[in-house]
Structures are given as C-alpha cells and as structure tokens.
Scaffold this motif. Structure first.
Motif, PDB file in Angstrom:
ATOM      1  N   ALA A 186     -81.349  42.612   8.903  1.00 24.30           N
ATOM      2  CA  ALA A 186     -82.909  43.188   8.912  1.00 24.30           C
ATOM      3  C   ALA A 186     -83.751  42.349   9.232  1.00 24.30           C
ATOM      4  O   ALA A 186     -83.790  41.065   8.845  1.00 24.30           O
ATOM      5  CB  ALA A 186     -83.114  43.873   7.529  1.00 24.30           C
ATOM      6  N   GLY A 187     -84.683  42.638  10.367  1.00 24.70           N
ATOM      7  CA  GLY A 187     -85.777  41.641  10.431  1.00 24.70           C
ATOM      8  C   GLY A 187     -85.671  40.946  11.771  1.00 24.70           C
ATOM      9  O   GLY A 187     -86.319  40.297  12.360  1.00 24.70           O
ATOM     10  N   GLY A 188     -84.253  40.924  12.253  1.00 22.58           N
ATOM     11  CA  GLY A 188     -83.852  40.236  13.604  1.00 22.58           C
ATOM     12  C   GLY A 188     -84.180  38.810  13.677  1.00 22.58           C
ATOM     13  O   GLY A 188     -84.779  38.146  14.483  1.00 22.58           O
ATOM     14  N   GLN A 189     -83.729  37.989  12.572  1.00 21.81           N
ATOM     15  CA  GLN A 189     -84.072  36.854  12.550  1.00 21.81           C
ATOM     16  C   GLN A 189     -82.663  35.826  12.956  1.00 21.81           C
ATOM     17  O   GLN A 189     -82.949  34.647  13.424  1.00 21.81           O
ATOM     18  CB  GLN A 189     -84.240  36.334  11.087  1.00 21.81           C
ATOM     19  CG  GLN A 189     -85.592  36.958  10.535  1.00 21.81           C
ATOM     20  CD  GLN A 189     -86.969  36.576  11.347  1.00 21.81           C
ATOM     21  OE1 GLN A 189     -87.352  35.783  11.250  1.00 21.81           O
ATOM     22  NE2 GLN A 189     -87.286  37.704  12.253  1.00 21.81           N
ATOM     23  N   GLY A 190     -81.457  36.136  12.718  1.00 19.70           N
ATOM     24  CA  GLY A 190     -80.403  35.512  13.060  1.00 19.70           C
ATOM     25  C   GLY A 190     -80.257  34.768  14.416  1.00 19.70           C
ATOM     26  O   GLY A 190     -80.384  33.517  14.515  1.00 19.70           O
ATOM     27  N   LEU A 191     -80.067  35.670  15.625  1.00 19.25           N
ATOM     28  CA  LEU A 191     -80.189  35.434  16.788  1.00 19.25           C
ATOM     29  C   LEU A 191     -81.271  34.463  17.019  1.00 19.25           C
ATOM     30  O   LEU A 191     -81.270  33.436  17.902  1.00 19.25           O
ATOM     31  CB  LEU A 191     -79.795  36.485  17.820  1.00 19.25           C
ATOM     32  CG  LEU A 191     -79.600  36.070  19.068  1.00 19.25           C
ATOM     33  CD1 LEU A 191     -78.835  37.001  19.776  1.00 19.25           C
ATOM     34  CD2 LEU A 191     -80.870  36.042  19.933  1.00 19.25           C
ATOM     35  N   ASN A 192     -82.257  35.020  16.773  1.00 16.62           N
ATOM     36  CA  ASN A 192     -83.538  33.898  17.178  1.00 16.62           C
ATOM     37  C   ASN A 192     -83.693  32.510  16.512  1.00 16.62           C
ATOM     38  O   ASN A 192     -83.910  31.756  17.311  1.00 16.62           O
ATOM     39  CB  ASN A 192     -84.780  34.665  16.630  1.00 16.62           C
ATOM     40  CG  ASN A 192     -84.998  36.102  17.402  1.00 16.62           C
ATOM     41  OD1 ASN A 192     -85.433  36.015  18.545  1.00 16.62           O
ATOM     42  ND2 ASN A 192     -84.594  37.261  16.990  1.00 16.62           N
ATOM     43  N   THR A 193     -83.307  32.530  15.305  1.00 14.66           N
ATOM     44  CA  THR A 193     -83.339  31.112  14.793  1.00 14.66           C
ATOM     45  C   THR A 193     -82.101  30.471  15.455  1.00 14.66           C
ATOM     46  O   THR A 193     -82.453  29.133  15.583  1.00 14.66           O
ATOM     47  CB  THR A 193     -83.126  31.433  13.237  1.00 14.66           C
ATOM     48  OG1 THR A 193     -83.937  32.156  12.459  1.00 14.66           O
ATOM     49  CG2 THR A 193     -83.147  30.117  12.473  1.00 14.66           C
ATOM     50  N   SER A 194     -81.096  30.904  15.710  1.00 18.84           N
ATOM     51  CA  SER A 194     -79.964  30.286  16.326  1.00 18.84           C
ATOM     52  C   SER A 194     -80.446  29.597  17.762  1.00 18.84           C
ATOM     53  O   SER A 194     -80.139  28.432  17.945  1.00 18.84           O
ATOM     54  CB  SER A 194     -78.631  31.111  16.643  1.00 18.84           C
ATOM     55  OG  SER A 194     -78.121  31.652  15.191  1.00 18.84           O
ATOM     56  N   VAL A 195     -81.220  30.403  18.585  1.00 21.34           N
ATOM     57  CA  VAL A 195     -81.622  29.985  19.727  1.00 21.34           C
ATOM     58  C   VAL A 195     -82.532  28.748  19.702  1.00 21.34           C
ATOM     59  O   VAL A 195     -82.324  28.021  20.413  1.00 21.34           O
ATOM     60  CB  VAL A 195     -82.011  31.142  20.584  1.00 21.34           C
ATOM     61  CG1 VAL A 195     -82.974  30.586  21.934  1.00 21.34           C
ATOM     62  CG2 VAL A 195     -81.086  32.177  20.960  1.00 21.34           C
ATOM     63  N   GLN A 196     -83.399  29.016  18.545  1.00 21.26           N
ATOM     64  CA  GLN A 196     -84.418  27.736  18.542  1.00 21.26           C
ATOM     65  C   GLN A 196     -83.768  26.763  17.797  1.00 21.26           C
ATOM     66  O   GLN A 196     -84.379  25.496  18.049  1.00 21.26           O
ATOM     67  CB  GLN A 196     -85.516  28.229  17.628  1.00 21.26           C
ATOM     68  CG  GLN A 196     -86.327  29.437  18.434  1.00 21.26           C
ATOM     69  CD  GLN A 196     -87.205  30.289  17.431  1.00 21.26           C
ATOM     70  OE1 GLN A 196     -88.095  29.671  16.693  1.00 21.26           O
ATOM     71  NE2 GLN A 196     -87.309  31.843  17.576  1.00 21.26           N
TER      72      GLN A 196
END
Length: 461
Positions: A296-306
């Motif tokens: 929920a919230g779409g955080q995993g992939l984004n945090t990973s890329v960052q």
C-alpha cells in the motif's frame, strides 16, 4: 562473466539496474548478475512516485517511463454487480515549477525494468543472467562472490540487490527485524479480461460477512489488469490460472471465461522489515535486501531506486574521483533512517491510518542530519542544506537540466534563485540534494575538500 570488476551488483531488479546505470555513466566497471533467466515478469511495483520520476529524469529514462505508463485512474466501487460510487486513491497532486512531476505515475514493474535494462546497455553496462550467487568472502582489498556454477567474481565492492530473501545478506549474517503488517494473506496477478472498462480502478466489496476486497486495476500502457485480493486467515490461496479465474467469478459479476489470460500470479503476506545494517565491510545492501514494505502506498520500489541513487555517486566518487572510502559510510547513515521512516509510513497507509498524498510522494525526504550536510547560514530560507533541491529557472536555465548528469552543481545567489531557495549559495549533490549552503562561498572549499569534491562542480548563476 568477468573475473574481476570494480563493483558486482547481485540482482537485476529496479535497484540493481538503477545502480548499474549510475555506475556506467560514471565510468565504473560494474557487472549486474541475476540468478533467473530474465527480468521479473509481474506488475507488482507499479507506482512511481514524483521523487523517483526526478531520479529517472537524471538517469535518462524519464521519456520512456512517461510513454510506457499513465496517471492513476479513479477508483470505482462495485457491490452485487452494480457501481455504487467513486473512490479517490490519493490527495490531488501539486505540480509547480519546483515540482514538475507532481503526480504518481503507473508503470508495471516488468516494463520499468525493461526500460532500465535498455538504458544500462545503451551506456555499455553489462547484465549476466542465470548467475546464482551462493556465497562470498571478503578481505581488506575486495570481495569474492561464489556462484552456483563454480565460477567466482572478484570485486572491489559488492552490492546486495537480490530481494527480500537476499542470499548475500544471509551470507553476511545481517539480520532483518520486522513484523507482519496484515494477518490476512493476499494474492496478486496480472490478467487479461473482458467486461470491465479501463477508465477506472475497480474495487469489489463482499457483502456483510462475505469475502474480503478484490481489486482490478488497468495497467497503463498494456492490455492487462492487476488483480489484488485479500483472503480470510487460514484460507488456501490458489495462484494457478484456474484458481485466479474462479476467484474473479466468485467475487465479481464477471464470469470465469471473461478472464482470457493469466500472465503472472503470486501469493504474499504483507510484511514490514528492516535490515539491521546496510553495510558489512565492502558489501552494501540496497532495495528489498535492506527493507521490505507492504504494497500500500507504492513505497517499496521507489525507496529501492533511491537507495541506488544515493549509493551510485558515492561509489563513483571513491572508485574514480579519489574521494575517501569513508564516504561510503554515509550510505547507511542516510538511507537506513529514511527506510525506517518510509516503513512506518507504508505500514500506516496499509492499515488505513494515513491517506496517500504528500508524504507518499517522497519529495519531503532528505538528509538534514547527515554528516555530509552543512548549513552555515544564520537565517536559512525555504530550502536548507540536506533538502531536496527543487526545480526552478535561473538565468533562463532550468535547474533540473543543469543538475542532470553525474556532477555536483554550485548555485550562486541571484534574484531568481532567491525566490525559489532563499538567499545564499548552494552546492547540489549529484543525487539532487543540497550538500552545503552558505550566505557566501566562504567555507565552501573546506567542505568540498572534506567530502572529496575539490573544485569538480559546475557553476550556475
């Protein structure tokens, strides 16, 4: 496979590929290895947050990402085969000059990875598939990674980007602390079907005492829908094509035969977990190897890329630009607290305690307390050292255009800059955060000498 490289990246997911791109454009000899015979085939991490869109702008893949996806559709709630109302998934975006990509963008994870892989190869980077890392040994000079086929690769540094069940993390003996966020098991699948429009994200609610929620989201840029369904505690999940068809027929007005193809399916139980440390000697952890998020919230992939974006410039600085090796200590210093904060946020969103919006777009994340951050102004303005550097136009030049590339950028005081940032002089890191800020350039040389930048930065203003 090469026998010796500067950096060996284990895992060709979003974080591994993004790191490969950043290293390739810095001239670092890196190899990305992946145990499977191809890229991950599912849509799982489909939401790209505005901060990640800025990262993709810098890495040279933004146009392809925008072409491949689309904005999130409005939710439509169904009950007993009837539409009963709309549901807005998040607060309206704020797009300003400083935030040019204000809304989340939907791209299936498999397509994002295809785009990243193409960019990596365009830059001359390498990926070796069907190479399963099974162990490693390290010493003062480097890391030797052992593979299932008996081959070894020697690297000056290795990066674990091999997911939540990371073989590399386990070989290091790094633990992971976490919790089950939701006791209910869930299933996610990519399907093709007839009988639903593609203008809405469709939510099917069971009646009182009925089955939990099922959702079907049209995946922009494809013919597919992503299916997500929750199940009662102890229920048996069947991710087979027949099981997915039966699920759709049971929980919606659609028939089994309306599901024309089941392209990928997996079951999961939402978890939140954080690695005890992000570095062990010459091995560093990024992405799901370092933190596991509920969806929920779409955080995993984004945090990973960052994670990759933070680490890439630091590895490049140490390996190519003569920066002290201690610079790599700041990777864990900066990213582990961010990951912990994002885990709390994504858990809260999953439990319905926090709405998607400003916090989930990841534009407010920063490094004000980092040892790399120096704010020397007596009265800082709206942008402080450690903050994300917003876009603006200075002397007719768009800042994001000036930042693009693997360099540091010095912004000197001027009327245009003062309106966007406040008065002062700002040194922008290669990952788009303000490293140093001062009323004048006094003290800048001491900072760049400490960090290992020297005078290797571009000046604007």
């Amino acid at each position: 496979m090469a026998g010796q490289v500067d950096v060996l990246v284990v895992g060709a997911g979003p974080s591994g590929l993004a790191l490969g791109i950043d290293l390739a454009r810095r001239g670092v000899d890196a190899l990305v290895v992946e145990r499977t015979d191809g890229l991950f085939p599912g849509s799982r991490g489909k939401g790209l947050q505005p901060r990640t869109m800025e990262v993709f702008d810098d890495l040279g893949v933004l146009d392809a990402i925008r072409e491949a996806g689309g904005a999130y559709p409005v939710g439509m709630i169904w009950r007993d085969g009837r539409r009963v109302g709309e549901h807005r998934m998040s607060d309206p975006p704020e797009e300003t000059e400083g935030v040019p990509y204000g809304q989340p963008w939907m791209v299936p994870q498999w397509r994002t990875q295809e785009i990243l892989l193409a960019r990596l190869r365009e830059l001359g980077g390498r990926v070796a598939f069907r190479r399963e890392a099974v162990g490693l040994a390290q010493d003062a000079d480097g890391v030797t990674v052992h593979f299932a086929d008996g081959a070894d690769v020697r690297a000056r540094y290795a990066v674990a980007a091999d997911g939540g069940r990371s073989t590399v993390r386990r070989a290091l003996g790094v633990g992971m602390t976490g919790e089950t966020v939701d006791p209910l098991p869930a299933l996610v699948a990519d399907v093709r079907l007839t009988g639903l429009d593609r203008d809405n994200w469709h939510f099917f609610q069971g009646g009182e005492g009925g089955d939990p929620l099922m959702a079907l989201c049209p995946l922009a840029g494809t013919e597919d829908f992503q299916l997500v369904a929750r199940f009662p505690e102890g229920a048996a999940l069947d991710p087979s094509p027949d099981g997915v068809r039966e699920l759709v027929a049971t929980r919606s007005h659609l028939r089994r035969e309306d599901v024309t193809d089941v392209r990928w399916a997996s079951d999961f139980r939402p978890r939140a977990a954080l690695a005890d440390r992000f570095r062990e000697g010459r091995v560093l952890l990024v992405g799901d190897a370092a933190h596991i998020h509920p969806p929920a919230g779409g955080q995993g992939l984004n945090t990973s890329v960052q994670d990759a974006y933070n680490l890439g410039w630091k590895l490049g600085a140490v390996l190519r630009d003569g920066a002290p090796a201690s610079l790599l200590d700041t990777y864990e210093e900066e990213r582990r607290p961010v990951a912990a904060d994002v885990l709390r946020l994504s858990t809260s969103v999953h439990r319905g305690e926090t709405r998607r919006g400003g916090a989930t777009r990841q534009l407010r994340l920063g490094y004000r307390t980092s040892s790399l951050t120096e704010e020397t102004r007596r009265t800082p303005g709206p942008v402080r050292a450690g903050d994300r550097a917003p876009d603006a136009t200075v002397d007719g030049v768009r800042l994001f255009d000036a930042f693009r590339g693997p360099h540091w950028t010095l912004l000197t005081a001027g009327a245009d800059l003062a309106r966007a940032y406040g008065a002062g002089v700002f040194l922008i890191r290669p990952d788009g955060y303000v490293g140093w800020a001062g009323e004048t350039a006094e003290g800048l040389a001491a900072y760049t000498g400490r960090v290992g930048v020297g005078d290797a930065y571009r000046t604007l203003g």
